[in-house]
Design an enzyme around this catalytic site. Sequence first.
Site, mmCIF file in Angstrom:
data_model
loop_
_atom_site.group_PDB
_atom_site.id
_atom_site.type_symbol
_atom_site.label_atom_id
_atom_site.label_comp_id
_atom_site.label_asym_id
_atom_site.label_seq_id
_atom_site.Cartn_x
_atom_site.Cartn_y
_atom_site.Cartn_z
ATOM 1 N N ILE A 1 0.825 -1.199 0.000
ATOM 2 C CA ILE A 1 0.000 0.000 0.000
ATOM 3 C C ILE A 1 0.865 1.258 0.000
ATOM 4 O O ILE A 1 0.571 2.231 -0.698
ATOM 5 C CB ILE A 1 -0.949 -0.039 1.206
ATOM 6 C CG1 ILE A 1 -2.024 -1.106 0.967
ATOM 7 C CG2 ILE A 1 -1.605 1.318 1.441
ATOM 8 C CD1 ILE A 1 -2.776 -1.508 2.193
ATOM 9 N N TYR B 1 -1.813 -7.931 16.752
ATOM 10 C CA TYR B 1 -1.797 -7.049 15.581
ATOM 11 C C TYR B 1 -2.921 -6.016 15.696
ATOM 12 O O TYR B 1 -2.713 -4.823 15.481
ATOM 13 C CB TYR B 1 -1.964 -7.858 14.302
ATOM 14 C CG TYR B 1 -2.157 -6.992 13.079
ATOM 15 C CD1 TYR B 1 -1.106 -6.238 12.567
ATOM 16 C CD2 TYR B 1 -3.406 -6.900 12.449
ATOM 17 C CE1 TYR B 1 -1.280 -5.427 11.454
ATOM 18 C CE2 TYR B 1 -3.578 -6.091 11.339
ATOM 19 C CZ TYR B 1 -2.517 -5.359 10.846
ATOM 20 O OH TYR B 1 -2.702 -4.541 9.754
ATOM 21 N N LYS C 1 -2.852 -1.761 16.016
ATOM 22 C CA LYS C 1 -3.586 -0.821 15.172
ATOM 23 C C LYS C 1 -4.509 0.068 16.008
ATOM 24 O O LYS C 1 -4.712 1.241 15.698
ATOM 25 C CB LYS C 1 -4.364 -1.581 14.096
ATOM 26 C CG LYS C 1 -3.461 -2.187 13.025
ATOM 27 C CD LYS C 1 -2.607 -1.104 12.379
ATOM 28 C CE LYS C 1 -1.700 -1.611 11.298
ATOM 29 N NZ LYS C 1 -0.918 -0.535 10.650
#
Length: 305
Positions: free
Chosen positions: A23, A170, A174
């Site tokens: 990305i 994870y 975030k």
Amino acid sequence: MTLDPLPDLTGRTVVVTGANAGIGRFGAEQLAAAGARVVLACRNPDRASAAMQAVRALHPAAELDVVRLDLADLGSVAAAAESLRSLGGIDVLLCNAGNTGTSRRRTTKDGFEWMMGVNHLGHFALTAQVLPALRPGARIVAVGSLAHRWSPIDVDDLQAERHFRSFRQYGRTKSAVMMFAFELDRRAREAGRQLTAVAAHPGFALDSLSPARPDLDRPSAVLRVGARVARGWICQGKDAGAWPLVHAAAAAGVQGGDYWGPGGRQEVTGRPGRSTARAHTRDAVAAKELWAESERLTGLTVPIG
């Protein structure tokens, strides 16, 4: 779908972490196409140079630079920040780089749990040291994830020393990066600083649906065919996944504390739109605790004023 035009970014300097792949790579390409000077802050200088050459092949007038940055090493972060401060002013810091998961708990050079160290603490340290170089009106974009929805942080076990589960950790990283962005925006407004901090997420983006680029590995034909079956329904390419990040970084109408993502069904695909961050990421009390713990762990203070 085609990307909505960005404003002319000529004269603007944008730093993209992890810009050599995925990305971040497509985000750097999109920003360069709009005229921005793009600094690719990457762990692997060779891969970053290959990405830079590929972007320049598409956009010959692109102004591009490479700075080595290893977010798993606070020494590397400090050296990268010193290089970035010498650029003469930064308009956007796009904190894109990240580690998506490890099957077992491992640590960074500084002893942090790997995902928390790279995704949150490394970017926290970078932001703290780059803030003096940000121009008035600059933006900081933290890259969140749909995974934050199921993963409130536990400040007392930020490093997952007691209980480590890869996907949960994870998601917690975030949540942490989003909480930091929202708290940074609150503090900047309180201090009267011209700084906009936001978060954005890419939805469900796959390499196998992304346009081919000479600097990127091409997934197998089987993966490409399988992904095309679900295109637009549950997944999209990483070029499209970069759109919400780029929009948050450069488009008009972005406000401090925003959370952007794909505007389609369940926020997994589609054009950029405002997303809903779970309440735990906007908890001001928890954010202050996270901020204090991040300063303690990194040994750095974020100079807002």
